[in-house]
Write a protein that holds these residues in place. Structure first.
Motif, PDB file in Angstrom:
ATOM      1  N   TYR A 166      -4.881   3.798   4.390  1.00 44.50           N
ATOM      2  CA  TYR A 166      -5.575   2.783   3.591  1.00 44.50           C
ATOM      3  C   TYR A 166      -5.418   1.368   4.153  1.00 44.50           C
ATOM      4  O   TYR A 166      -5.740   0.397   3.488  1.00 44.50           O
ATOM      5  CB  TYR A 166      -5.060   2.810   2.149  1.00 44.50           C
ATOM      6  CG  TYR A 166      -5.140   4.171   1.516  1.00 44.50           C
ATOM      7  CD1 TYR A 166      -6.366   4.690   1.107  1.00 44.50           C
ATOM      8  CD2 TYR A 166      -3.986   4.945   1.335  1.00 44.50           C
ATOM      9  CE1 TYR A 166      -6.437   5.963   0.541  1.00 44.50           C
ATOM     10  CE2 TYR A 166      -4.050   6.202   0.762  1.00 44.50           C
ATOM     11  CZ  TYR A 166      -5.280   6.708   0.375  1.00 44.50           C
ATOM     12  OH  TYR A 166      -5.357   7.951  -0.187  1.00 44.50           O
ATOM     13  N   ILE A 172       0.859  -1.191   0.000  1.00 45.10           N
ATOM     14  CA  ILE A 172       0.000   0.000   0.000  1.00 45.10           C
ATOM     15  C   ILE A 172       0.890   1.235   0.000  1.00 45.10           C
ATOM     16  O   ILE A 172       1.703   1.431   0.897  1.00 45.10           O
ATOM     17  CB  ILE A 172      -0.921   0.035   1.231  1.00 45.10           C
ATOM     18  CG1 ILE A 172      -1.806  -1.208   1.282  1.00 45.10           C
ATOM     19  CG2 ILE A 172      -1.763   1.303   1.234  1.00 45.10           C
ATOM     20  CD1 ILE A 172      -2.682  -1.289   2.508  1.00 45.10           C
ATOM     21  N   TYR A 192      -2.164  -2.817  -3.778  1.00 43.89           N
ATOM     22  CA  TYR A 192      -3.427  -2.686  -3.049  1.00 43.89           C
ATOM     23  C   TYR A 192      -4.519  -2.131  -3.953  1.00 43.89           C
ATOM     24  O   TYR A 192      -5.688  -2.478  -3.832  1.00 43.89           O
ATOM     25  CB  TYR A 192      -3.194  -1.770  -1.838  1.00 43.89           C
ATOM     26  CG  TYR A 192      -4.449  -1.309  -1.141  1.00 43.89           C
ATOM     27  CD1 TYR A 192      -5.127  -2.159  -0.264  1.00 43.89           C
ATOM     28  CD2 TYR A 192      -4.963  -0.030  -1.362  1.00 43.89           C
ATOM     29  CE1 TYR A 192      -6.286  -1.734   0.378  1.00 43.89           C
ATOM     30  CE2 TYR A 192      -6.116   0.398  -0.722  1.00 43.89           C
ATOM     31  CZ  TYR A 192      -6.770  -0.461   0.149  1.00 43.89           C
ATOM     32  OH  TYR A 192      -7.927  -0.043   0.777  1.00 43.89           O
ATOM     33  N   TRP A 193      -4.115  -1.262  -4.902  1.00 43.18           N
ATOM     34  CA  TRP A 193      -5.077  -0.554  -5.739  1.00 43.18           C
ATOM     35  C   TRP A 193      -5.593  -1.414  -6.897  1.00 43.18           C
ATOM     36  O   TRP A 193      -6.575  -1.045  -7.557  1.00 43.18           O
ATOM     37  CB  TRP A 193      -4.443   0.719  -6.315  1.00 43.18           C
ATOM     38  CG  TRP A 193      -3.897   1.611  -5.232  1.00 43.18           C
ATOM     39  CD1 TRP A 193      -2.619   1.682  -4.824  1.00 43.18           C
ATOM     40  CD2 TRP A 193      -4.643   2.492  -4.410  1.00 43.18           C
ATOM     41  NE1 TRP A 193      -2.479   2.570  -3.794  1.00 43.18           N
ATOM     42  CE2 TRP A 193      -3.741   3.107  -3.515  1.00 43.18           C
ATOM     43  CE3 TRP A 193      -6.003   2.851  -4.331  1.00 43.18           C
ATOM     44  CZ2 TRP A 193      -4.131   4.026  -2.574  1.00 43.18           C
ATOM     45  CZ3 TRP A 193      -6.381   3.786  -3.388  1.00 43.18           C
ATOM     46  CH2 TRP A 193      -5.462   4.367  -2.503  1.00 43.18           C
ATOM     47  N   THR A 202       2.397   3.090  -5.981  1.00 43.93           N
ATOM     48  CA  THR A 202       2.507   1.708  -5.526  1.00 43.93           C
ATOM     49  C   THR A 202       3.175   0.844  -6.579  1.00 43.93           C
ATOM     50  O   THR A 202       4.073   0.039  -6.284  1.00 43.93           O
ATOM     51  CB  THR A 202       1.117   1.151  -5.176  1.00 43.93           C
ATOM     52  OG1 THR A 202       0.507   1.979  -4.194  1.00 43.93           O
ATOM     53  CG2 THR A 202       1.218  -0.270  -4.644  1.00 43.93           C
TER      54      THR A 202
END
Length: 685
Positions: free
Chosen positions: A146, A99, A126-127, A106
């Protein structure tokens, strides 16, 4: 004027991390503003010279707030060694979710981590993942908003850091590369893992070369200032700072032609010729400067100035002169080394101490062995010239031609046998110090004229040379002869005599320093580790000896007695003339005859005669002269009736027997060798 850099990121933690790195390398040479993306939405426009942005995605978001003339620096980021270590500790085959502050950042960081050699885990952004992450290991960089609540394990690898090439970009944009050249970036970034391996190696080589240059600039015992062909200063070492007083940041990237108008940079750049050894004034001090143009392949790249304080250069020359002279010509003795308790020697030391503070010439006179060079060295070591050379020469030890070359020096080829490269003379080597001319009476008349000129003009020219060398030394001359009589006889120049005899210092002979004889004898015995004892007879002979060789003779006598290796030293063991110590039949007969004559004249007054002789002996030992009145007072205090008329008669009778010497006026009466012998004979008989 300092330029401004604005750091922009998503969180204040990231901004602070970048700020700390930049400040540690560039110090206060950059104005730094810290802004988060939320601050921009409030404050609108960003006024700055350059802006540091962590990603292209952020640039798109803040583009409208940036002025057109602002320089953009996109940050290449990496992680710390500690952070990499945490990643390497993760179990092999683990699925790990990273993250960072945005999707783009990232993805970029995942690439960096793989570049750093991570192969044992499966990294995902993470995205971009869609499946449930509650059983996944989460990697975060510093604080993150996040982090999912259901994550199995969270590993914080610390805030991201700026990589080498971003630091280089900042250095170039702000014209501060010289600051990076003055330090080892690898050492400053020892906790940073870089993915730019090629750049790291180049920087390592570059910093190695720069470090070598730094070492060289520190070792050079001079100020070094380099300017480009445009006059802008690019090089300025610590010695230059000490001489000129400007700090490095006040000088670098400034116009050297305007900042240092005294230094002839313009001449070297314009005429493409070096300016050699020019003396200029900087802050009231004399400074020697040389400027050389930097030309390669017929192209001018700038100029380098070498600067030294004149007084420092002079000190260096003096040190070199000392090395040329050798250790044997350094003054080793001080006034504390001149031993003695008598008033006459202490008076001489007191006068000499006062003379030491002057720069005037000194003429030391005294018999052989009285310590003339000892006094000369002590005067030098108590003078303002004590930190400079003491050069001594015996003028009687050289023939005229050789003495002249020793004093004046010579150029190469000046005469047959002249040393290659020439040789500096003693006048030069004594510069700022003291020149001691021993046995000055022996200097030839022809050379006296040349010596006088050097003393008057303070200038000297080497034999075979035509250049004039300025010299500054204090001259101390010494002799055991009567120079005034030699002047009257035409054997010594009158003008040179008066030039040397500005401060006359006469040293007393040892025979008038009676109270010093036994003291010096014992002190010298200690120096030779002597272990003998003197009989009373030996002591009396030492006190009555004439000491024509003075202290030098006394030292030789002690050394002789030490080598005899006797426990008891009697009069017959002393190394004086044979007849002084050996009671031959002839000497005994003479003493008997004198004794008979002495007893004839004394009659019933023998006790009074012996009293007078004993008092004269005491005075002789104490270096005093006794007159009739003094003897009368001593006799009266001892209960002995002696009128002054009786004393006069008795002294006259003793004088006829050569047992005393009656001097005229107030000079008093002195007991002779014969008187001492008769007195000793009476005691033994």
């Amino acid at each position: 004027m300092k330029r401004t850099l604005t750091i922009v990121s998503y969180s204040i933690e990231s901004v602070n991390s970048y700020y700390a790195q930049i400040r540690s390398l560039f110090g206060e040479n950059i104005n730094i503003n810290k802004i988060t993306i939320d601050d921009i939405k409030i404050n609108k426009k960003i006024y700055t010279d350059a802006i540091l942005i962590p990603s292209y995605d952020m640039f798109k978001k803040i583009k409208k707030y940036i002025n057109k003339g602002t320089d953009l620096i996109f940050a290449n980021r990496t992680i710390s060694k500690v952070g990499l270590g945490k990643i390497m500790d993760i179990e092999e085959g683990t699925e790990v979710v990273l993250i960072d502050e945005s999707s783009e950042m990232t993805e970029q960081m995942i690439s960096v981590i793989y570049q750093l050699g991570v192969r044992h885990i499966d990294l995902k952004s993470y995205w971009s993942i869609k499946e449930d992450i509650k059983d996944k290991t989460i990697l975060i960089l510093g604080q993150s908003n996040y982090v999912p609540k259901l994550a199995q394990k969270i590993i914080n690898i610390g805030n991201s850091l700026l990589d080498f090439n971003t630091i280089i970009d900042i250095g170039i944009k702000f014209n501060l590369m010289f600051m990076l050249n003055r330090q080892d970036i690898g050492t400053s970034y020892k906790e940073v893992e870089t993915a730019n391996f090629g750049l790291a190696e180049i920087l390592g080589l570059s910093n190695s070369r720069e470090s070598q240059l730094d070492i060289l600039l520190k070792l050079i015992d001079a100020g070094v200032i380099g300017v480009g062909s445009d006059g802008i200063i690019f090089l300025y070492n610590d010695h230059a700072r000490k001489i000129l007083g400007f700090k490095e940041k006040q000088v670098l990237n400034k116009n050297g032609l305007k900042l240092f108008t005294e230094i002839p940079f313009e001449s070297a750049l314009k005429h493409l010729k070096p300016v050699e050894e020019k003396i200029i004034k900087i802050k009231g001090e004399d400074v020697i400067v040389s400027v050389n143009p930097l030309i390669h392949s017929e192209k001018l790249y700038g100029a380098v100035a070498i600067i030294r304080k004149y007084k420092d250069t002079e000190k260096k020359q003096i040190m070199l002169r000392k090395k040329l002279i050798g250790k044997g010509h350094v003054a080793r003795y001080h006034f504390n080394d001149i031993m003695g308790k008598s008033n006459v020697i202490n008076k001489s030391k007191s006068i000499a101490r006062r003379m030491a503070n002057s720069n005037s010439s000194i003429l030391i006179t005294g018999e052989t062995g009285t310590g003339k060079e000892l006094f000369a060295q002590a005067i030098h070591n108590s003078s303002p010239r004590k930190n400079y050379p003491f050069v001594a020469i015996n003028c009687g030890a050289f023939p005229e031609s050789l003495l002249e070359s020793e004093l004046f020096g010579y150029e190469e080829g000046a005469f047959t046998g002249a040393r290659k490269g020439g040789k500096p003379g003693l006048f030069e080597l004594a510069h700022n110090g003291t020149l001691f001319l021993d046995e000055i009476a022996e200097i030839p008349m022809n050379l006296q004229v040349k010596l006088l000129r050097v003393l008057q003009e303070k200038e000297v020219a080497r034999l075979g040379g035509d250049s004039i060398i300025n010299v500054d030394f204090r001259v101390i001359a010494a002799t055991n002869k009567n120079l005034k009589s030699m002047v009257n006889e035409g054997k010594f120049r009158q003008d040179l005599y008066y030039r040397l005899n500005v401060l006359p210092l006469k040293l007393p002979p040892l025979r008038i320093r009676k109270e010093d004889i036994l003291f010096l004898f014992e002190e010298t015995k200690k120096q030779f580790n002597g272990n003998f004892i003197l009989t009373q007879k030996a002591k009396e002979l030492l006190l009555s000896h004439n000491w024509d060789g003075n202290v030098r003779e006394l030292i030789n006598s002690v050394e002789y007695l030490v080598n005899l290796d006797l426990r008891i030293i009697d009069g017959k063991d002393l190394p004086f003339e044979y007849e002084e110590n050996l009671d031959t039949e002839f000497n005994i007969q003479i003493q008997r005859e004198m004794m008979v004559e002495f007893l004839k004249i004394t009659g019933d007054d023998l006790r009074k005669y012996i009293f007078i002789l004993e008092e004269l002996k005491k005075a002789y030992i104490d270096n005093r002269r006794l007159g009739r009145r003094s003897i009368h007072k001593i006799a009266k205090s001892n209960g002995i009736f002696l009128s002054e008329q009786e004393i006069r008669r008795m002294l006259t009778e003793l004088g006829k027997l050569q047992m005393v010497k009656v001097n005229e006026g107030r000079a008093g009466t002195v007991i002779t060798r014969e008187g001492l012998n008769i007195l000793e004979y009476i005691k033994l008989g």
